[in-house]
Enzyme design. Structure first.
Site, short mmCIF file in Angstrom:
data_model
loop_
_atom_site.label_atom_id
_atom_site.label_comp_id
_atom_site.label_asym_id
_atom_site.label_seq_id
_atom_site.Cartn_x
_atom_site.Cartn_y
_atom_site.Cartn_z
CE LYS A 176 -4.45 -0.79 0.27
NZ LYS A 176 -5.78 -0.88 0.83
CD GLU A 247 -5.07 -1.74 4.00
OE1 GLU A 247 -5.24 -0.50 4.09
OE2 GLU A 247 -5.67 -2.43 3.17
CG ASP A 248 -6.13 -6.37 4.59
OD1 ASP A 248 -7.11 -5.67 4.27
OD2 ASP A 248 -5.48 -7.00 3.77
CG ASP A 270 -7.91 1.77 1.82
OD1 ASP A 270 -8.41 2.82 1.37
OD2 ASP A 270 -7.58 0.81 1.08
CG ASP A 271 -9.36 -3.08 4.77
OD1 ASP A 271 -8.84 -3.30 3.68
OD2 ASP A 271 -8.73 -3.14 5.85
P1 NAD Z 1 -14.95 -9.04 5.74
O1 NAD Z 1 -14.31 -10.26 6.28
O2 NAD Z 1 -15.10 -7.86 6.60
O3 NAD Z 1 -16.40 -9.39 5.16
C1 NAD Z 1 -16.73 -10.54 4.47
C2 NAD Z 1 -18.22 -10.74 4.61
O4 NAD Z 1 -18.64 -11.77 3.75
C3 NAD Z 1 -18.67 -11.12 6.00
O5 NAD Z 1 -19.75 -10.31 6.37
C4 NAD Z 1 -19.14 -12.55 5.87
O6 NAD Z 1 -20.24 -12.83 6.72
C5 NAD Z 1 -19.61 -12.55 4.44
N1 NAD Z 1 -19.67 -13.89 3.86
C6 NAD Z 1 -18.81 -14.93 4.03
N2 NAD Z 1 -19.25 -16.00 3.35
C7 NAD Z 1 -20.38 -15.63 2.74
C8 NAD Z 1 -21.31 -16.30 1.91
N3 NAD Z 1 -21.13 -17.57 1.56
N4 NAD Z 1 -22.36 -15.62 1.44
C9 NAD Z 1 -22.55 -14.32 1.78
N5 NAD Z 1 -21.72 -13.65 2.58
C10 NAD Z 1 -20.65 -14.29 3.06
O7 NAD Z 1 -14.10 -8.65 4.47
P2 NAD Z 1 -14.17 -7.26 3.67
O8 NAD Z 1 -13.11 -6.32 4.13
O9 NAD Z 1 -15.55 -6.76 3.67
O10 NAD Z 1 -13.72 -7.75 2.23
C11 NAD Z 1 -14.51 -8.67 1.51
C12 NAD Z 1 -13.91 -8.88 0.13
O11 NAD Z 1 -13.91 -7.66 -0.59
C13 NAD Z 1 -12.45 -9.35 0.13
O12 NAD Z 1 -12.27 -10.27 -0.90
C14 NAD Z 1 -11.69 -8.11 -0.16
O13 NAD Z 1 -10.45 -8.36 -0.79
C15 NAD Z 1 -12.63 -7.40 -1.11
N6 NAD Z 1 -12.41 -5.97 -1.17
C16 NAD Z 1 -12.24 -5.40 -2.40
C17 NAD Z 1 -12.04 -4.05 -2.49
C18 NAD Z 1 -11.89 -3.42 -3.83
O14 NAD Z 1 -11.91 -4.08 -4.80
N7 NAD Z 1 -11.75 -2.14 -3.92
C19 NAD Z 1 -11.97 -3.28 -1.35
C20 NAD Z 1 -12.15 -3.89 -0.09
C21 NAD Z 1 -12.38 -5.25 -0.02
#
Ligand code: NAD
Length: 549
Positions: A176, A247-248, A270-271
């Site tokens: 990052k 982050e993460d 950021d997330d």
């Molecule tokens: P997180 O762990 O906070 O959230 C994941 C969510 O998915 C949880 O609420 C969980 O309950 C849900 N989940 C898990 N299995 C599921 C299923 N089978 N059906 C429905 N929901 C389900 O993670 P996050 O920070 O919210 O990130 C999630 C994803 O988004 C990651 O892959 C991350 O890399 C991606 N992301 C992408 C961007 C981008 O492209 N700009 C930015 C942030 C996060």
């Protein structure tokens, strides 16, 4: 004679490293680009081959070598080795080839790099602060040799969609911060990656002989909070005014830490917030195509974590800015998690989901939720690869003339659908954005160019604006301004080919505009700590590092 880049201000040539020491110093080394005059003056005669290369020629050579490597992980390692050799050349390579390099130094390759971090580990980068350092964090931070203005910190518990990678998550802050320098020109010496190594609950790592972190279960409860608090306090003392980006972190820490510190200190997550802004920008661009108003959209999220609720919260704020009440705005955003639609009365809902737990009968699966709620937009952020099935996409296309489909999960294996699937199953009508890079798609005589809703469009500009004017806080209003600014930079030509974001090579321009927008918010809200410059864009641009020898 041009002195090597980053000569200490006021220091004369006699203070500069010379000879072999100079070639081994990544901050000063130019390798074969040292000129004849420099070679003579700096004791380099005989230490370099005769032919002098220009920086451009060095960049071309690096790219030729890189393209010959068999896999992305090898390229990641080669780029890190270059950074260890010559910082300026590394950043020149990244800036000049951002389209090609960003996926190698950040998502998706960084996910693989974190999974193999113990094996590819060479030189340490940033600071590793472990639970064993409790009570001594201030002392540790004094070992950092540069004046940090920006810290990206993780505890490695939720790395991308890959889960608990413990200290191997360090790849994320490192990546990052490289993007901060490349995409927004924040000087590398202002950037400090930090791993808070509180242990890991990942048994595979605990049993991995090459695991680099503490071999113990994660710190929890009050001990964890005190450790993080000690770090935050020590960082503020060591680097006054420093901006700290979380982050993460896993959900149970991320929301709590953000809410604990955001109104007092210069922090953001950021997330949650960066993701929200980039997704909102994508929605604004999509609305330019289908002519809708944000306040009229119904958004259904697959996922109910940091990304989903972060985006939903900012969408709610943006709907309210269009005149909708808060209750009506919230009601237009729905979440589906692993147990189905988030509805009132469901047991054990975590705090961050409660705002979106609407009065509604239970719905078990995503497809039924689409059929029931008839969303105009679906946003995938659950890290469940392939979850946007053909049926999901076809149903969205039945309900909507131009369905908005964002498959944002990372890395690529976790993407809800590919770009090709999104366009094919909606007859080319999807307004599509992705979290991982996808190649252009040719369908029915038209070429679609999907673009990544990558946070790197947002956080570098936010960080640049905030650090340039010494903002005391980072607010949601700044992220909303960043989203508007980014969407405004999307051209009619971009829109015509299905791109909801500007081309990546324009990222420094985008960051500069976002930085101006963020700075303007800071001045409007009395958060800036330096006098307002007359020419804001000129001032911001003057702060941007341009990697040159
Ligand atoms: P997180 O762990 O906070 O959230 C994941 C969510 O998915 C949880 O609420 C969980 O309950 C849900 N989940 C898990 N299995 C599921 C299923 N089978 N059906 C429905 N929901 C389900 O993670 P996050 O920070 O919210 O990130 C999630 C994803 O988004 C990651 O892959 C991350 O890399 C991606 N992301 C992408 C961007 C981008 O492209 N700009 C930015 C942030 C996060």
């Amino acid at each position: 004679m041009n002195m090597p880049a980053r000569a200490k201000p006021g220091s004369g040539p006699s203070d500069q490293p010379r000879g072999m020491a100079l070639l081994r110093d990544p901050l000063l080394n130019k390798g074969t680009a040292f000129t004849e005059v420099e070679r003579e003056a700096l004791g380099l005669r005989g230490l370099l081959p005769a032919h002098v290369l220009s920086m451009d020629e060095q960049v071309a050579r690096v790219m030729t070598n890189l393209r010959d490597l068999p896999g992305d992980l090898e390229k990641y390692v080669a780029l890190n080795t270059l950074l260890d050799r010559s910082e300026a050349l590394f950043f020149r390579v990244v800036c000049d080839n951002i389209d090609e390099i960003q996926p190698l130094i950040y998502t998706p390759t960084v996910g693989l790099a974190c999974q193999r971090f113990g094996l590819i580990f060479q030189r340490p980068r940033g600071m590793f602060i472990s639970a064993n350092d409790r009570g001594r964090i201030a002392e540790l931070l004094a070992n950092w040799p540069h004046p940090a203005k920006l810290i990206v910190v993780t505890d490695g518990e939720r790395i991308l969609g890959l889960g608990d990678l413990g200290a191997h998550g360090m790849g994320i802050p490192v990546g990052k911060l490289s993007l901060y320098s490349a995409c927004a020109g924040i000087r590398p010496e202002y950037c400090l990656p930090v791993m808070l190594d509180v242990g890991t609950n990942n048994e595979d790592l605990l049993n991995d002989r090459y695991y680099i972190g503490l071999r113990q279960k994660r710190l929890t409860g009050a001990a964890y909070d005190e450790f993080v608090d000690e770090f935050i306090t020590a960082a503020g003392d060591a680097f006054p005014g420093v901006l700290i980006q979380f982050e993460d972190f896993a959900n149970h820490s991320a929301f709590r830490l953000l809410h604990k510190y955001r109104d007092e200190l210069n922090v953001f997550n950021d997330d949650i917030q960066g993701t929200a802004a980039v997704a909102l920008a994508g929605l604004f661009s999509a609305l330019r195509v289908n002519g809708g108003k944000l306040a009229d959209q119904r958004v259904l999220f697959l996922g109910a974590g940091e990304a989903a609720t972060g985006i939903a919260d900012l969408v709610v704020s943006a709907m309210m800015a269009e005149g909708l009440s808060e209750a009506d705005s919230v009601r237009r955003n729905w979440l589906v998690d692993s147990r189905g639609l988030v509805v009132k009365g469901r047991e054990n809902l975590t705090d961050h989901k409660l705002r979106y737990a609407h009065d509604h009968a239970p719905v078990d699966d995503f497809l039924t939720a689409i059929r029931t709620l008839k969303p105009t937009a679906i946003i995938g952020v659950a890290a469940v690869g392939g979850a946007f099935t053909a049926e999901v996409l076809q149903t969205m296309a039945e309900i909507n003339d131009r369905p908005i489909v964002f498959a944002l999960s990372n890395p690529t294996s976790k993407a809800e659908c590919t770009a090709e699937e999104a366009y094919r199953h909606t007859g080319g009508r999807a307004l599509f954005a992705c979290g991982s890079p996808f190649d252009p798609v040719r369908l029915a005589g038209k070429t679609f160019v999907p673009r990544q809703g990558n946070n790197s469009y947002i956080f570098p500009g936010v960080g640049l604006g905030a650090t340039a004017i010494g903002s005391r806080l980072i607010t949601d209003e700044m992220f909303m301004a960043a989203a508007h600014t980014l969407a405004y930079l999307v051209t009619p030509e971009d829109i015509e080919q299905g791109s909801l974001y500007p081309a990546l090579p324009r990222i420094r321009e985008a960051s500069a505009h976002i930085a101006v927008a963020v700075a303007e918010v800071a001045y409007k809200r009395g958060l800036a700590t330096v006098p307002r410059p007359n020419d804001m864009m000129g001032f911001i641009e003057s702060q941007m590092y341009d990697p040159q020898y």
